[in-house]
Structure formats: C-alpha cells, structure tokens
Scaffold this active site. Structure first.
Site, PDB file in Angstrom:
ATOM      1  N   THR A 137     -10.882  -7.649  -4.870  1.00 31.75           N
ATOM      2  CA  THR A 137     -11.275  -7.244  -3.519  1.00 31.75           C
ATOM      3  C   THR A 137     -12.080  -8.341  -2.860  1.00 31.75           C
ATOM      4  OG1 THR A 137     -12.873  -5.911  -2.298  1.00 31.75           O
ATOM      5  CG2 THR A 137     -13.140  -5.911  -4.660  1.00 31.75           C
ATOM      6  N   ASP A 164     -10.016  -0.718  -5.509  1.00 31.34           N
ATOM      7  CA  ASP A 164     -10.388   0.639  -5.930  1.00 31.34           C
ATOM      8  C   ASP A 164      -9.187   1.584  -5.906  1.00 31.34           C
ATOM      9  OD1 ASP A 164     -10.363   0.287  -3.167  1.00 31.34           O
ATOM     10  OD2 ASP A 164     -11.807   1.889  -2.795  1.00 31.34           O
ATOM     11  N   ARG A 186       0.869  -1.170   0.000  1.00 32.38           N
ATOM     12  CA  ARG A 186       0.000   0.000   0.000  1.00 32.38           C
ATOM     13  C   ARG A 186       0.907   1.222   0.000  1.00 32.38           C
ATOM     14  NH1 ARG A 186      -5.173  -1.902   1.023  1.00 32.38           N
ATOM     15  NH2 ARG A 186      -5.377  -3.668   2.441  1.00 32.38           N
ATOM     16  N   ASP A 208     -13.731  -7.732  -0.308  1.00 32.50           N
ATOM     17  CA  ASP A 208     -14.911  -7.034   0.226  1.00 32.50           C
ATOM     18  C   ASP A 208     -16.053  -6.995  -0.792  1.00 32.50           C
ATOM     19  OD1 ASP A 208     -13.319  -6.602   2.379  1.00 32.50           O
ATOM     20  OD2 ASP A 208     -13.123  -4.435   2.132  1.00 32.50           O
ATOM     21  N   ARG A 251      -8.399 -14.365   3.753  1.00 25.75           N
ATOM     22  CA  ARG A 251      -7.991 -13.858   2.436  1.00 25.75           C
ATOM     23  C   ARG A 251      -6.636 -14.402   1.974  1.00 25.75           C
ATOM     24  NH1 ARG A 251      -6.258  -7.480   3.535  1.00 25.75           N
ATOM     25  NH2 ARG A 251      -4.151  -8.089   4.091  1.00 25.75           N
TER      26      ARG A 251
END
Ligand SMILES: Nc1ncnc2c1ncn2[C@@H]1O[C@H](COP(=O)(O)OP(=O)(O)O)[C@@H](O)[C@H]1O
Ligand SMILES: O=P(O)(O)OC[C@H]1O[C@](O)(COP(=O)(O)O)[C@@H](O)[C@@H]1O
Ligand SMILES: [Mg+2]
Length: 465
Positions: free
Chosen positions: A222, A194, A168, A224, A378
């Site tokens: 993702t 995103d 990130r 999510d 994940r």
C-alpha cells in the site's frame, strides 16, 4: 482504532500473545535444501532473530511493565527466515502468485524475488502468476495464468506497475480454491493491501474447511502506508519521494507569482502518511491537511486566514492536502469502487475554489497553482531502498510458505522481519496519530496550528504567523 507500530507507535496493550500465533499446515518434516547454509551457531543478533526467539510487540519499558507478566508470556512476533525443517517437499511444490488492488512501486520486484527464491534456493519447479488480480483464478476470465521463471522475470523490476496486472472487485473464494486444486498448487503468494488480505483470509478459510494443504502467505502492499504493525509498507518511500517533487514544483510556481498559492492533492484515503512525509522533504508547505485531523476553513484560526497571512508576510503559500482530508466539509459521493472502497469527494478543486473566493472577498491578490499528481506517484519503479526491501520481504514470504505457515503476512517491525497473522493485519488501520511525533514534526515544519479552527489552547506554542 489506530495502529500500534510504525511512526506513531502506541502501546499494543489490547493485543495478547495468542493473537500473534501463526497457523501452520503441520510440522516441518523435510530437511530444507537451505540447511547447509544455516550454521548451527546462528543465534539472535542485532541483524537476525533466531527462530526460537520472538520480537516483542511492546517496545517501551512502560509497555512491558504494564503487562505485568513474565517475559515468556509477553506478546511476541514470530521471526521470519529459513527453517531447517520445512513442510513442503520442494521437488513436488507448485506455487502461484497474484497482485491485487491499486498499484504500488515495487510490485514487480516482489514477484521477481519470489520466483528467484523459490527456484534457486528451494528448487521449486513450477511457479505461475495469475493475471489481473483475483480475476485470474475464475473461469469467467478464463483462468488467466502465466508461467514464471527467473529468466522471465529478470527485467521486470525496472518497470513500475505490475506485469501480472491487477484488479479490484470480488471473486468467489470457493472458485479460487477450485482453481488452486485443479492446478495442484501448494502455495499461494498474495500481494496486496487490506482488501486483498481480507480476500486471502477468505481463501485460507475455504482451504481450511476443505482440509487442503495449501499455504496462503501475504506480502502487504500500500502506498498509503495504512497496514498496521509494520514499520512502513514497501513502495511508500518511493511514492512520497515522487510526491515531494509535485510540492517542489508548485512551490516554484507559487514563489514566481504575485500572491501565488501552490496546492497539491496527494493520495491517501484514510491515512495521511504520504502528505506528511512528502511535506517534510523540503519543508515548503505552509499547511498540511490529512484525513486524521479535521480542519475549519473560516475564522481567525481557520485555514484560509492562515494562508492569507502567509501570502501577506511571505508573498506565497503552499498547501498539501491528502485526498481523504476535509470529507466532512464536502458533499459525499455515496458510491464505492468495485472492491467496496468508499469513493471520495474531490477535495482538491473544491479547496482551490474556497481559497480563490476567500482571497477575492478579502481583496488580497492570489493565483492558485493546483497540481494533482495522482497516479504519477505510484506508477514509478521502486527506488533502490524499496527494491531491496521488497526483495527481502519476498524471501521471507517464501521461507514462511515452504515451512507450512499460512494465513499470515510478512513485514518488518523495528527492522526485524516477522510473521503477522492476516487476521491481525486487517484488524485495524495504520493512521497518523494527531498526538504523535510525526504530526508534531509536520506542525514544526509548517508552523500551522495543531488543528485549523481549534481554539488556541490546543495549539502548539508558536503563534501561527
Ligand atoms: N472485505 C473483503 N473480503 C474479501 N475480498 C475483498 C474484501 N475487500 C476487498 N477484497 C478483494 O481484494 C481485492 C483488492 O482489494 P482492494 O480494496 O481493491 O485493494 P487493496 O487490497 O489494495 O486494499 C479485490 O479483488 C477485492 O474484491
Ligand atoms: O486505483 P484507484 O481505484 O484509482 O484508487 C485510488 C486509490 O488507491 C490507492 O492508491 C491505494 O489504495 P489500495 O492500496 O487500497 O489499493 C489510494 O491511495 C487511492 O485512493
Ligand atoms: Mg485498500
């Protein structure tokens, strides 16, 4: 604004045909090596959409009628797939691949799928992977690249995570494009969520400003499931299956303990899809809490009394909470991660404490079994369904890039693989619609009110026992 496709498909009324146009570097000018496979009679069927056809955005009669336009003016998504004429000469094409953001099951499958299609189907001779997300492009981290071949990626899908690494945090898009230029890359595949796609748009913008001929194609990732328009993001199915195991285990614990309450916190910053789907797997949950639906703890219609009634009548209760739920009830952390994502207050331990203290005050015996499976859900390899899905997405991405399309992502919308402009893919977030079918299914499964603390007129028919 919530999304217009996926589980809670609303009408896409605000989207116009022009919003769906895909940017290209130029017309196809080279006969694709795949053209012998493309039978001239190939036309739209239930399994395939012809390149001259469009997948309509509106999927209900009312939605189409509301447009009030001729069929040719209805907003439609360009279908994925190989084109007879392509933009890049495969023998001179060099491709790069990067994975960014949080992990998601299937990342390695996507990379392997890209490498295989580029090599086997198009005969591209050089494919490189950038290590550790956007860092791999910048000099501060030493232009960290690895050569990729079908042999080198053969076994990677069996592992979870991404063998390329991820990160990130912002990197300068000018420097990223400098790197693409220095390495003479023509095509960049970006796998991420995103944030990654916003970064990819910046990269495509610099490429446009410099007048370069480099295609940037995204494969949205993702767990999510918060990417709009697409049916479901790859890895989501694997992740919620894994999450359902955590619910199963706290249910067993809760059932075996006097006054047992199982509490599971699942990922999902702004979207509660994992919590909803995992809870529906075995219908063990008595309450599901998601970011999209605020809740109250106290009062007759509050969460805590709901749980106490369940424990009294059933002997145990199970609560599934998404990490982004109830943030309005907690002290904000006020910090962001390296990518600018808001850090959330930890709802799990807080909720455990609230339950324990409420039960103690009410004199009802309880024992809360709290599980936070966190990264467990994940970091696993993709299940067979997600493996197939990721591979097909990667093939679609290669066809798009070789045809000169850019600043777009691939996705599946109502089983059709389509091209979506990146700008549209980041324009909104897919969220559970509190008035949609998925939330209704959760309410039917748990018997909880539409919203804890809401007056009874908003609640579903059944009294919450
Ligand atoms: N608004 C943005 N503009 C440009 N780059 C961004 C933006 N948001 C995130 N990024 C970059 O994209 C990468 C991944 O973003 P992140 O939000 O961590 O994960 P995800 O892509 O899964 O949402 C990071 O390197 C981050 O700096
Ligand atoms: O990887 P980190 O920094 O611990 O962040 C955890 C977050 O990543 C996610 O798994 C996915 O987020 P992204 O897809 O935006 O990367 C969220 O569910 C979770 O809140
Ligand atoms: Mg994100």
């Amino acid at each position: 604004m919530t999304a217009t496709a996926g589980d809670d498909a609303g009408l896409a009324g605000d989207i116009k045909a022009d919003d769906l146009l895909i940017e290209t570097l130029g017309p196809g000018r080279i006969t694709s090596p795949l053209s012998p496979l493309l039978d001239a009679s190939r036309g739209t069927t239930e399994h395939y959409v012809d390149s001259g056809d469009r997948v309509l955005l509106d999927d209900t009669a009312a939605g189409i009628a509301a447009r009030g336009t001729a069929v040719e003016d209805l907003p439609g998504l360009e279908p994925c797939g190989p084109r007879r004429q392509i933009y890049f000469d495969p023998s001179k094409t060099r491709a790069g691949i990067v994975t960014c953001g949080g992990l998601c099951p299937g990342l390695n499958d996507v990379v392997a799928g890209l490498v295989r299609t580029l090599t086997y189907h198009y005969g591209v001779r050089r494919v490189v992977g950038f290590r550790n997300g956007y860092r791999g492009f910048v000099s501060a981290y030493g232009h960290d690249v690895v050569e990729l071949t079908p042999e080198s990626v053969r076994d990677v899908p069996v592992d979870g995570g991404t063998f390329l690494g991820t990160s990130r945090g912002p990197q300068d898009p000018e420097e990223i494009v400098d790197c693409l230029e220095q390495m003479h890359l023509n095509v960049l595949f970006v796998i991420g969520g995103d944030g990654t796609m916003r970064g990819a748009m910046d990269i495509a913008g610099v490429i446009r400003e410099r007048g370069l001929r480099i295609a940037v194609v995204g494969i949205p990732k993702t767990i999510d499931n918060d990417i709009p328009f697409i049916d479901q993001s790859f890895g989501f199915q694997t992740a919620f299956a894994e999450a359902s195991e955590a619910i199963r285990s706290v249910t067993v614990e809760a059932k075996s303990t006097p006054g047992g309450i199982g509490l599971v916190k699942l990922m999902g910053r702004h979207s509660g899809f994992i919590a909803c789907y995992a809870s529906l797997v075995r219908s063990d949950a008595d309450a599901v809490l998601i970011p999209e639906v605020p809740f109250e703890l106290d009062g007759e219609t509050g969460l805590l009394e709901h749980l106490r009634r369940r424990v009294q009548t059933r002997g145990h209760a199970v609560v599934v909470v998404a990490e982004g739920a109830g943030q309005d009830l907690l002290d904000p952390i006020g910090r962001t991660d390296a990518s600018g994502n808001q850090k959330l207050a930890d709802v799990g331990p807080w909720l455990k404490e609230q339950i324990e203290s409420h039960f103690a005050t009410a004199g009802t015996e309880t024992s809360v079994r709290y599980v936070d499976p966190s990264y467990l859900i994940r970091s696993v390899p993709a299940n067979p369904y997600d493996s197939v899905y990721t591979v097909r997405l990667s093939h679609a991405a290669v066809h798009a890039a070789m045809s000169g399309r850019t600043a777009m992502v691939v996705g599946r919308v109502r089983r059709r693989f389509v091209h979506i402009p990146m700008s549209l893919a980041v324009s909104r977030r897919n969220q559970v619609d509190p008035h949609g079918d998925l939330w209704m299914a959760v309410l039917e499964s748990t018997g909880q009110p539409w919203r804890f603390g809401e007056d009874s007129t908003r609640q579903t028919g059944a009294p919450h026992a």
